[in-house]
Design a protein around this motif. Sequence first.
Motif, PDB file in Angstrom:
ATOM      1  N   MET A  76      20.937  44.193  10.849  1.00 29.18           N
ATOM      2  CA  MET A  76      21.800  45.546  11.138  1.00 29.18           C
ATOM      3  C   MET A  76      21.130  46.722  10.258  1.00 29.18           C
ATOM      4  O   MET A  76      21.278  48.018  10.408  1.00 29.18           O
ATOM      5  N   THR A  77      20.820  46.403   8.797  1.00 33.65           N
ATOM      6  CA  THR A  77      20.456  47.347   7.739  1.00 33.65           C
ATOM      7  C   THR A  77      19.440  48.082   8.382  1.00 33.65           C
ATOM      8  O   THR A  77      19.609  49.501   8.121  1.00 33.65           O
ATOM      9  N   PRO A  78      18.450  47.973   9.061  1.00 33.10           N
ATOM     10  CA  PRO A  78      17.378  48.970   9.413  1.00 33.10           C
ATOM     11  C   PRO A  78      17.922  49.913  10.260  1.00 33.10           C
ATOM     12  O   PRO A  78      17.471  51.050  10.302  1.00 33.10           O
ATOM     13  N   ILE A  79      18.792  49.532  11.124  1.00 33.12           N
ATOM     14  CA  ILE A  79      19.496  50.526  11.953  1.00 33.12           C
ATOM     15  C   ILE A  79      20.421  51.693  11.294  1.00 33.12           C
ATOM     16  O   ILE A  79      20.356  52.839  11.555  1.00 33.12           O
ATOM     17  N   PHE A  80      21.016  50.939  10.317  1.00 35.97           N
ATOM     18  CA  PHE A  80      21.858  51.911   9.339  1.00 35.97           C
ATOM     19  C   PHE A  80      21.274  52.754   8.648  1.00 35.97           C
ATOM     20  O   PHE A  80      21.372  54.193   8.644  1.00 35.97           O
ATOM     21  N   TYR A  81      19.954  52.345   8.120  1.00 39.79           N
ATOM     22  CA  TYR A  81      19.016  53.068   7.240  1.00 39.79           C
ATOM     23  C   TYR A  81      18.510  54.275   8.276  1.00 39.79           C
ATOM     24  O   TYR A  81      18.516  55.428   7.676  1.00 39.79           O
ATOM     25  N   PHE A  82      18.122  53.970   9.356  1.00 40.85           N
ATOM     26  CA  PHE A  82      17.455  54.742  10.359  1.00 40.85           C
ATOM     27  C   PHE A  82      18.334  56.344  10.570  1.00 40.85           C
ATOM     28  O   PHE A  82      18.100  57.144  10.652  1.00 40.85           O
TER      29      PHE A  82
END
Length: 841
Positions: free
Chosen positions: A561-567
């Motif tokens: 999930m972290t890449p989506i949050f970062y995006f």
Amino acid sequence: MKKNFLFLLLLSACIFSSCSGTSNYFQPEKKNDLRAPSYPLVTIDPYTCAWSFSDHLNEDVVRHWTGKKHPLLGAIRVDGKSYRFMGKEDLPLKTIIPTAAVEKWDAVYTEKEPAKEWITNDFNDASWQKAKAAFGTPEMPNLSTTWESKDIWVRRTFDLPVDYSKETVFLEYSHDDIFELYINGIQVIGTDYSWKNNVLKELPADVKQTLKPGKNVIAAHCHNRTGGGYVDFGLFKKEDLGSSFDALAVQKSANVLPTQTFYTFECGPVQLDVIFTSPLLMDDLDLMTTPVNYISYQVTPLDGKEHEVQVYMEATPQWAVNADNQQVSFAKEDKNNITYLKTGTIEQPVLGKKGDDVRIDWGYFYLAAANNPHVAMSLGNYHTLKKDFKANGKLSPEANTASLSPNMQEEMSILAYCNDLGKVSAPTNGYMMIGYDDLYSIQYFKDNRLPYWKKDGKVDIYQAFEKANKEYASVMNRCRQFDNQLMEDAEQAGGKEYADLCALAYRQAIAAHKLVQDREGNLLFFSKENFSNGSIGTVDITYPSAPLFLIYNPELLKGMMTPIFYFSESGKWNKPFAAHDVGTYPMANGQTYGGDMPVEESGNMLILTTAIAMREGNADFAKKHWEVLTTWANYLLKEGLDPENQLCTDDFAGHFAHNTNLSIKAIVGIAGYGKLADMLGKKEESQKYISAAKEMAQKWVNMANDGDHFRLTFDQPGTWSQKYNLVWDKLLGMGIFPEEIAGKEIAYYLTKQNTYGLPLDSRKTYTKSDWILWTACLTDNPEEFRQIIAPVYKYANETSTRMPLSDWHETTNANSVGFRARSVVGGYFMKLLETKMANNK
């Protein structure tokens, strides 16, 4: 007293020895009765992932999950007679006329519709344009001639020096979109609206009869409906090898457990046991990500007599290429008492390819084994090494690496292992290691990231192998213990058939990911959307796979999930809802999917964040991303009750407005946000969102009610669908929807089941097996749960579509409709997750 103490100490040592002794590894305590659609052998990541597509390990070539050959061949020699137990001899095809990947071939083409005789040999094409292949839009591979109109007609004239009518000949073709192809006037290919690369089709006898010395013509037409366009084709012949061995080993059993696949063979007077071990233990990320698997074997006389035995295994460089026409290099190395055989492409285009039906062509493939006077490892000719093993149980003298051909389609060289076990009178065993160093794994917003196991470059592949070799006994025991516990837990939660399905899904789900870290040390656990479009970090792939990771390591789910949050948090994605993905594997540089899924992905992210908080007993992860979670929750408040015409995770069935199951997801996501707010002490926000969710749920009941069930869409009476999203309301203990909804739906579903499962909805008879496993959890009645999952077990056990488990299949005949080897089968663990959460474990 002292004597008693020494006696107990000795007894303890004996007990420990008997439990940890190598021979014990070959006697699994659990039995999976499922005949798998495909058997996992080597499962490291989306690139290094090999399976047996047949019931018997020696019936077919070992294959990558995409279906391309990743050959592993195994044989045992007993008292001078050789038996093949693994794989099948099958060399790359020989070129008759090449595809553009090998040579930019000459052709003529037109973009205006020609006369109907254009497919014949004597058609006058002098007015057509001369060009070189391949033809296509600018982003396509091996491109020479740009084609951006709707239609192209291509003629390729070639002279044959010999008669191929008696040969086994294949056409290899790539197309995008609708494609037709003729050889000497006879139609061979006619596709629908689809796009595929490097498809092989054996030519029928009537077509081969036309392949005579002299002039021949291949004529093709491609219509590009939308997006990219592409045309490439060539002809190849198959070499009839015969067999290098005396006989086939007789397979007696195959047994898939979560981290290991067991085979037993009868080889004349001895029994051969083989284990493929992938130590994907999620409580140890160093071990889980180390790109080394074990192949273990044990030989036991069946007649109580002594027998001379040698064991042989080999691999080809096809493990390290995307296509057989790529040139390869070889090396043999000895380091710290381990011998390595190594191969990889000469080109080494690190992170140079992205997409779906592609394989890695950078980094290096290894066979490795601890030094032993009875073990030999050699690089050499495909035929020669097998011939010498068959003749004398040994490998040929060491070949000069420089003499090995880099061209596999001209001459195949192999990496071979041989262990002379000598005179075997009791169980005797050994093992070999297989691994892959991908150098760099993922590009994350233009930053190339090393795999997790490399520890920012502090660990290299040789250290990884050395540790794997040193810890072999410990790892085998840990895998055994884990497999036993998982099978026991799953059987207790959902029954024996459920446990068998979980065992099959476990390695597939994990190996469809790659673990790296960002520069700040955050875990990034990237899924590859296998055989659906190749996206990386897809939210609606994360969502169905989540139960497995919530059980065994929620940190991995956070890493998805972290890449989506970062995006979103970086401002690179500025829409008020969650993105669908962050790129195309292995390039995670931003969404590449052609459409947004606003309600779908926002609901997914909110629900999973809530599930993590419930599993961990705190909302720290949610707190870290509170601002963007609030944005998404507010979007769902506005748009979630009655979604407009937009994509959802089941978009292959078409998108439509007023989706009741999608509405459930939005409502549960809003309620989850309210629950998170409560855990963070935000009481006013909590009350606002939970109250809103309950009010929306009551409206949902009134809008979706269709008598004895609830509708597919609010505006279509007489329709129905699986309400699998409702399971989170139950698991998370939120009580937003009335309990009687689940009971009514389950009763209705039991009237709609087909032989191989419950259809996804009333539109089609196909289904998604991951969603069925979620739907089954809506009931608390074990018999109803069993009735719903039994057809899924039957599908996996009987499907004729042989490939790693497909989650999208036809409920009337068990054929795969699409998708394979996807991580979404982690969703099979929903029942086990429900049990764990109920027990607060």
